[in-house]
Motif scaffolding. Structure first.
Motif, PDB file in Angstrom:
ATOM      1  N   VAL A  30      11.515   3.008   5.768  1.00  0.00           N
ATOM      2  CA  VAL A  30      11.533   2.095   4.871  1.00  0.00           C
ATOM      3  C   VAL A  30      10.681   2.492   3.596  1.00  0.00           C
ATOM      4  O   VAL A  30      11.167   2.190   2.240  1.00  0.00           O
ATOM      5  CB  VAL A  30      10.996   0.927   5.521  1.00  0.00           C
ATOM      6  CG1 VAL A  30      10.673  -0.311   4.363  1.00  0.00           C
ATOM      7  CG2 VAL A  30      11.529   0.382   6.494  1.00  0.00           C
ATOM      8  N   ALA A  31       9.753   3.384   3.838  1.00  0.00           N
ATOM      9  CA  ALA A  31       9.221   3.801   2.697  1.00  0.00           C
ATOM     10  C   ALA A  31       9.656   4.565   1.588  1.00  0.00           C
ATOM     11  O   ALA A  31       9.896   4.535   0.514  1.00  0.00           O
ATOM     12  CB  ALA A  31       7.765   4.436   3.119  1.00  0.00           C
ATOM     13  N   VAL A  32      10.672   5.670   2.260  1.00  0.00           N
ATOM     14  CA  VAL A  32      11.324   6.403   1.468  1.00  0.00           C
ATOM     15  C   VAL A  32      12.637   5.855   0.607  1.00  0.00           C
ATOM     16  O   VAL A  32      12.714   6.011  -0.476  1.00  0.00           O
ATOM     17  CB  VAL A  32      11.909   7.671   2.500  1.00  0.00           C
ATOM     18  CG1 VAL A  32      12.945   8.364   1.628  1.00  0.00           C
ATOM     19  CG2 VAL A  32      11.304   8.553   3.084  1.00  0.00           C
ATOM     20  N   CYS A  33      13.180   4.666   1.374  1.00  0.00           N
ATOM     21  CA  CYS A  33      13.930   4.124   0.893  1.00  0.00           C
ATOM     22  C   CYS A  33      13.588   3.286  -0.308  1.00  0.00           C
ATOM     23  O   CYS A  33      14.050   3.041  -1.405  1.00  0.00           O
ATOM     24  CB  CYS A  33      14.794   3.118   1.873  1.00  0.00           C
ATOM     25  SG  CYS A  33      15.964   1.969   1.153  1.00  0.00           S
ATOM     26  N   SER A  34      12.290   2.624  -0.309  1.00  0.00           N
ATOM     27  CA  SER A  34      11.525   1.785  -1.255  1.00  0.00           C
ATOM     28  C   SER A  34      11.447   2.641  -2.452  1.00  0.00           C
ATOM     29  O   SER A  34      11.541   2.356  -3.650  1.00  0.00           O
ATOM     30  CB  SER A  34      10.516   1.325  -0.824  1.00  0.00           C
ATOM     31  OG  SER A  34      10.965   0.496   0.349  1.00  0.00           O
ATOM     32  N   LEU A  35      11.121   4.090  -2.228  1.00  0.00           N
ATOM     33  CA  LEU A  35      10.650   4.854  -3.369  1.00  0.00           C
ATOM     34  C   LEU A  35      11.954   5.387  -3.960  1.00  0.00           C
ATOM     35  O   LEU A  35      11.859   5.436  -5.188  1.00  0.00           O
ATOM     36  CB  LEU A  35       9.854   6.172  -2.724  1.00  0.00           C
ATOM     37  CG  LEU A  35       8.353   5.921  -2.305  1.00  0.00           C
ATOM     38  CD1 LEU A  35       8.050   7.133  -1.583  1.00  0.00           C
ATOM     39  CD2 LEU A  35       7.679   5.446  -3.239  1.00  0.00           C
ATOM     40  N   SER A  36      12.990   5.506  -3.326  1.00  0.00           N
ATOM     41  CA  SER A  36      14.043   5.835  -3.773  1.00  0.00           C
ATOM     42  C   SER A  36      14.741   4.695  -4.852  1.00  0.00           C
ATOM     43  O   SER A  36      15.091   5.110  -6.031  1.00  0.00           O
ATOM     44  CB  SER A  36      15.309   6.122  -2.905  1.00  0.00           C
ATOM     45  OG  SER A  36      16.652   6.394  -3.331  1.00  0.00           O
ATOM     46  N   LEU A  37      14.779   3.572  -4.289  1.00  0.00           N
ATOM     47  CA  LEU A  37      15.049   2.381  -5.123  1.00  0.00           C
ATOM     48  C   LEU A  37      14.287   2.143  -6.328  1.00  0.00           C
ATOM     49  O   LEU A  37      14.692   1.697  -7.371  1.00  0.00           O
ATOM     50  CB  LEU A  37      15.299   1.041  -4.250  1.00  0.00           C
ATOM     51  CG  LEU A  37      16.015   1.089  -3.101  1.00  0.00           C
ATOM     52  CD1 LEU A  37      16.216  -0.016  -2.240  1.00  0.00           C
ATOM     53  CD2 LEU A  37      17.589   1.286  -3.795  1.00  0.00           C
ATOM     54  N   THR A  38      12.748   2.436  -6.437  1.00  0.00           N
ATOM     55  CA  THR A  38      11.988   2.285  -7.412  1.00  0.00           C
ATOM     56  C   THR A  38      12.332   3.342  -8.492  1.00  0.00           C
ATOM     57  O   THR A  38      12.272   2.824  -9.753  1.00  0.00           O
ATOM     58  CB  THR A  38      10.370   2.636  -6.699  1.00  0.00           C
ATOM     59  OG1 THR A  38      10.227   1.795  -5.880  1.00  0.00           O
ATOM     60  CG2 THR A  38       9.232   2.325  -7.894  1.00  0.00           C
ATOM     61  N   THR A  39      12.799   4.154  -8.188  1.00  0.00           N
ATOM     62  CA  THR A  39      13.076   5.216  -9.277  1.00  0.00           C
ATOM     63  C   THR A  39      14.342   4.716  -9.891  1.00  0.00           C
ATOM     64  O   THR A  39      14.611   5.417 -11.050  1.00  0.00           O
ATOM     65  CB  THR A  39      13.270   6.644  -8.734  1.00  0.00           C
ATOM     66  OG1 THR A  39      14.469   6.741  -7.800  1.00  0.00           O
ATOM     67  CG2 THR A  39      11.895   7.355  -8.018  1.00  0.00           C
ATOM     68  N   LEU A  50      14.242  -6.849  -8.419  1.00  0.00           N
ATOM     69  CA  LEU A  50      15.237  -6.117  -7.876  1.00  0.00           C
ATOM     70  C   LEU A  50      15.226  -5.118  -6.933  1.00  0.00           C
ATOM     71  O   LEU A  50      16.175  -5.153  -5.983  1.00  0.00           O
ATOM     72  CB  LEU A  50      15.915  -5.572  -9.295  1.00  0.00           C
ATOM     73  CG  LEU A  50      17.299  -4.788  -9.159  1.00  0.00           C
ATOM     74  CD1 LEU A  50      18.199  -5.886  -9.039  1.00  0.00           C
ATOM     75  CD2 LEU A  50      17.659  -4.298 -10.492  1.00  0.00           C
ATOM     76  N   ILE A  51      14.257  -4.483  -6.735  1.00  0.00           N
ATOM     77  CA  ILE A  51      14.083  -3.765  -5.612  1.00  0.00           C
ATOM     78  C   ILE A  51      13.927  -4.503  -4.235  1.00  0.00           C
ATOM     79  O   ILE A  51      14.612  -4.173  -3.296  1.00  0.00           O
ATOM     80  CB  ILE A  51      12.646  -2.828  -5.810  1.00  0.00           C
ATOM     81  CG1 ILE A  51      12.834  -1.951  -7.005  1.00  0.00           C
ATOM     82  CG2 ILE A  51      12.298  -1.999  -4.411  1.00  0.00           C
ATOM     83  CD1 ILE A  51      11.562  -1.363  -7.296  1.00  0.00           C
ATOM     84  N   LEU A  52      13.239  -5.404  -4.546  1.00  0.00           N
ATOM     85  CA  LEU A  52      13.022  -6.505  -3.086  1.00  0.00           C
ATOM     86  C   LEU A  52      14.537  -7.183  -2.792  1.00  0.00           C
ATOM     87  O   LEU A  52      14.970  -7.112  -1.595  1.00  0.00           O
ATOM     88  CB  LEU A  52      12.443  -7.584  -3.307  1.00  0.00           C
ATOM     89  CG  LEU A  52      11.985  -8.619  -2.106  1.00  0.00           C
ATOM     90  CD1 LEU A  52      11.368  -7.796  -1.007  1.00  0.00           C
ATOM     91  CD2 LEU A  52      11.047  -9.719  -2.491  1.00  0.00           C
ATOM     92  N   ILE A  53      15.421  -7.296  -3.768  1.00  0.00           N
ATOM     93  CA  ILE A  53      16.740  -7.758  -3.376  1.00  0.00           C
ATOM     94  C   ILE A  53      17.477  -6.935  -2.951  1.00  0.00           C
ATOM     95  O   ILE A  53      18.230  -6.926  -1.893  1.00  0.00           O
ATOM     96  CB  ILE A  53      17.399  -8.439  -4.823  1.00  0.00           C
ATOM     97  CG1 ILE A  53      16.504  -9.676  -5.296  1.00  0.00           C
ATOM     98  CG2 ILE A  53      18.889  -8.706  -4.648  1.00  0.00           C
ATOM     99  CD1 ILE A  53      17.048 -10.179  -6.633  1.00  0.00           C
ATOM    100  N   LYS A  54      17.513  -5.745  -3.387  1.00  0.00           N
ATOM    101  CA  LYS A  54      18.335  -4.557  -2.789  1.00  0.00           C
ATOM    102  C   LYS A  54      17.741  -4.135  -1.296  1.00  0.00           C
ATOM    103  O   LYS A  54      18.631  -4.049  -0.600  1.00  0.00           O
ATOM    104  CB  LYS A  54      18.168  -3.239  -3.671  1.00  0.00           C
ATOM    105  CG  LYS A  54      18.795  -3.241  -5.056  1.00  0.00           C
ATOM    106  CD  LYS A  54      18.662  -1.899  -5.850  1.00  0.00           C
ATOM    107  CE  LYS A  54      19.533  -1.948  -7.082  1.00  0.00           C
ATOM    108  NZ  LYS A  54      19.452  -0.583  -7.597  1.00  0.00           N
ATOM    109  N   LEU A  55      16.704  -4.184  -1.110  1.00  0.00           N
ATOM    110  CA  LEU A  55      16.120  -4.007   0.235  1.00  0.00           C
ATOM    111  C   LEU A  55      16.818  -5.174   1.441  1.00  0.00           C
ATOM    112  O   LEU A  55      17.105  -4.826   2.437  1.00  0.00           O
ATOM    113  CB  LEU A  55      14.617  -3.894   0.405  1.00  0.00           C
ATOM    114  CG  LEU A  55      13.892  -2.779  -0.109  1.00  0.00           C
ATOM    115  CD1 LEU A  55      12.418  -2.771  -0.244  1.00  0.00           C
ATOM    116  CD2 LEU A  55      14.379  -1.512   0.704  1.00  0.00           C
ATOM    117  N   LEU A  56      16.779  -6.395   0.876  1.00  0.00           N
ATOM    118  CA  LEU A  56      17.086  -7.662   1.533  1.00  0.00           C
ATOM    119  C   LEU A  56      18.653  -7.322   1.694  1.00  0.00           C
ATOM    120  O   LEU A  56      19.403  -7.567   2.572  1.00  0.00           O
ATOM    121  CB  LEU A  56      16.915  -8.698   0.764  1.00  0.00           C
ATOM    122  CG  LEU A  56      15.427  -9.133   0.770  1.00  0.00           C
ATOM    123  CD1 LEU A  56      15.368 -10.637   0.005  1.00  0.00           C
ATOM    124  CD2 LEU A  56      15.067  -9.287   2.285  1.00  0.00           C
TER     125      LEU A  56
END
Length: 560
Positions: free
Chosen positions: A157-166, A173-179
């Motif tokens: 989850v941390a790696v995925c969040s960092l990737s979406l953050t970049t 928008l990052i939260l929406i993508k994670l959902l």
């Protein structure tokens, strides 16, 4: 300790780890987060597979007899293929005009495939958490598995969040993508349970994982396309949200066909129940499943009517006809050639299966050669039209399988007798999947290679690996094989060597032909040798449905 390690890392697992290592070795710095996610995903898949195969407690899923769980292979195949395609785009990005939407769309598709597989791994981990078994000196306890699983989940989850953050500007928008990714993971978990419970003894866990994650990814892409086209006034937000990229009109037609046919069973049952209640509204309800409420002819008429309605509503026939007549001389000639090959092969091989003593495994490989005869000329001279033909052929296979399973009059028994003549141990009484896997094995590399492609052999991955490599490996191994790869397996070293050699020989002939048609050849022979060897070893060691996995693995390695 050595014996335990040997049991843990068997041939199939070793080949899968070699395949993933080759992909990770080619990852550029710009895709570092995606590479870390694939590493965590594969590590989790290995852990869950060991836990599943060492479990003494029975689970509620009845998988295909004689096959290993295949969780590691099923986990790694689709995300690795998507990452390989991303590596290919990142390699040609400085030299060609690749739109940011296309790259972002493919990146989001990678995360969808990865998150879907990771969600299923969490589900499997929870399902097998109560079992304990010793493998040599290695002991896997449920508590330890849960600890490792929790750690991997947090890291993933941390790696995925960092990737979406970049790739995103706003936190919302990052939260929406994670959902959005979580929704795909949950959908895949629900779908794989439905597949395993509805079709018992038809697939291994890895095969079901590949199918469920692939379907979720495919129809997610269709949903993204629908949202983008329907709500044009929020197009830019939709692109950032769902990761929609560019697509051809053929892909839209094929997705419409697939949607209609996958909805057909539910629509057919609803209409059938409605007809039953209308006909027997004064009588007590009678079970439709037992066939007591309607005759075979009535149900068949309702099926054909339902099929006609679905095709009429969801598939604009004029689009198909317009596309065929865009280049009528070549495409009609190609259709005529296909019809002749199909008719000749069906009549010939069916008569051979009835009156000849040729073993079924060799008879089945003849259809692999027929696939080469049909698809290779089209891929060389009409590659765009072949995309549509693959989709329509798959639609025909789906309809025929429905007719066979439901025994739709008057074709049900005829189709069943013909298809049953070419089954093997991987087919069950409920589903016959060999023809689906062969067609999709040839089609998926071609579909995934649409757009920018600097590896001209990549679209041929399915035809080369199945039509030539797998056929030669089976024929040579069956007739002349002596040295076996394992004591319990049937695959031989001679067969694997013949398969690898035949694919390399075919590539040496195909590459000059591609160069003469205008392709720029950039495939290094060392990379090609690695791709052919790894896919050949996978064919030798895997107990999974090789028609489904080998083309994707070969395609992934050819993209590097």
């Amino acid at each position: 300790m050595a014996a335990g390690a040997a049991e843990l890392f068997n041939g199939e697992r070793a080949v899968v780890l070699l395949f993933v290592s080759r992909v990770l070795f080619s990852v550029p710095v710009s895709l570092l987060y995606e590479a870390l996610a694939l590493f965590l995903l594969v590590a989790g898949g290995l852990l869950v597979e060991i836990s599943a195969e060492s479990s003494t407690a029975p689970h509620r899923f009845k998988t295909r007899p004689g096959a290993s769980s295949g969780i590691l292979l099923g986990t790694a195949t689709l995300p690795a293929a998507m990452l390989s395609r991303l590596i290919q785009l990142s390699r040609v990005l400085p030299e060609n005009d690749v739109t940011s939407e296309e790259v972002e769309g493919l990146s989001m598709q990678y995360w969808i495939a990865s998150a879907s597989c990771f969600g299923v791994l969490i589900f499997f981990c929870l399902a097998f958490q109560y079992s304990t078994k010793n493998i040599g000196s290695f002991q896997l306890r449920s508590s330890e598995a849960l600890k490792y699983g929790l750690l991997q989940t947090v890291l993933y989850v941390a790696v995925c969040s960092l990737s979406l953050t970049t790739k995103s500007d706003s936190g919302s928008l990052i939260l929406i993508k994670l959902l959005w990714l979580i929704c795909h993971a949950l959908a895949t978990v629900v779908l794989i349970q439905h597949i395993l419970l509805t079709f018992p003894l038809c697939a291994s866990l890895g095969e079901a994982l590949l199918v469920s994650s692939g379907l979720v990814l495919y129809f997610s892409d269709m949903l993204a396309h629908t949202l983008t086209k329907t709500f044009m006034f929020i197009t830019s937000w939709t692109l950032n949200f769902v990761g929609y990229g560019t697509r051809s009109e053929i892909a839209t037609v094929i997705q419409g066909v697939m949607l209609g046919l996958f909805l057909l069973p539910a629509f057919y049952k609803i209409v059938l129940r409605g007809w039953f209640h209308l006909k027997n509204w004064r009588k007590p309800e009678v079970s439709i499943a037992n066939g007591e409420a309607h005759s075979a002819v009535e149900s068949s008429i309702i099926f054909y009517a339902s099929l006609s309605v679905m095709l009429t509503i969801l598939i604009p026939i004029w689009m198909v006809l317009t596309f065929v007549f865009t280049d009528p001389l070549k495409r009609l000639a190609l259709c005529l050639y296909w019809i002749c090959v199909i008719c000749a092969s069906v009549l010939r091989f069916y008569n051979i299966s009835k009156h000849s003593k040729i073993e079924r495994i060799l008879l089945r490989k003849y259809y692999h050669l027929v696939a080469v005869l049909m698809f290779l000329p089209a891929l060389l001279f009409q590659p765009t039209f072949l995309d549509l033909a693959f989709g329509l052929a798959f639609a025909v296979f789906l309809v025929l399988e429905m007719i066979r399973v439901w025994k739709i009059w008057p074709l049900g028994d005829i189709v069943h007798q013909f298809m049953n003549a070419f089954t093997d141990h991987r087919d069950s009484e409920i589903l016959i999947v060999s023809h689906f896997s062969l067609l999709l094995g040839c089609a998926l590399p071609k579909w995934m290679s649409s757009g920018l492609n600097d590896r001209p052999l990549a679209p041929f991955a399915g035809i080369l690996s199945l039509g030539i490599g797998d056929t030669m490996a089976s024929v040579v191994g069956h007739k002349y094989g002596v040295l076996r790869w394992s004591k319990t397996g049937k695959k031989t070293i001679e067969g694997t060597a013949a398969g690898i050699t035949s694919v390399l020989a075919a590539c040496s002939i195909l590459l000059p032909l591609l160069a003469s048609t205008g392709y720029v050849l950039s495939q290094h022979w060392l990379s090609l040798l690695m791709a052919v060897t790894v896919s050949g070893l996978l064919e030798a060691y895997t107990a999974q449905l090789d028609n489904a996995f080998i083309p994707l693995v070969f395609y992934s390695l050819l993209c590097l």
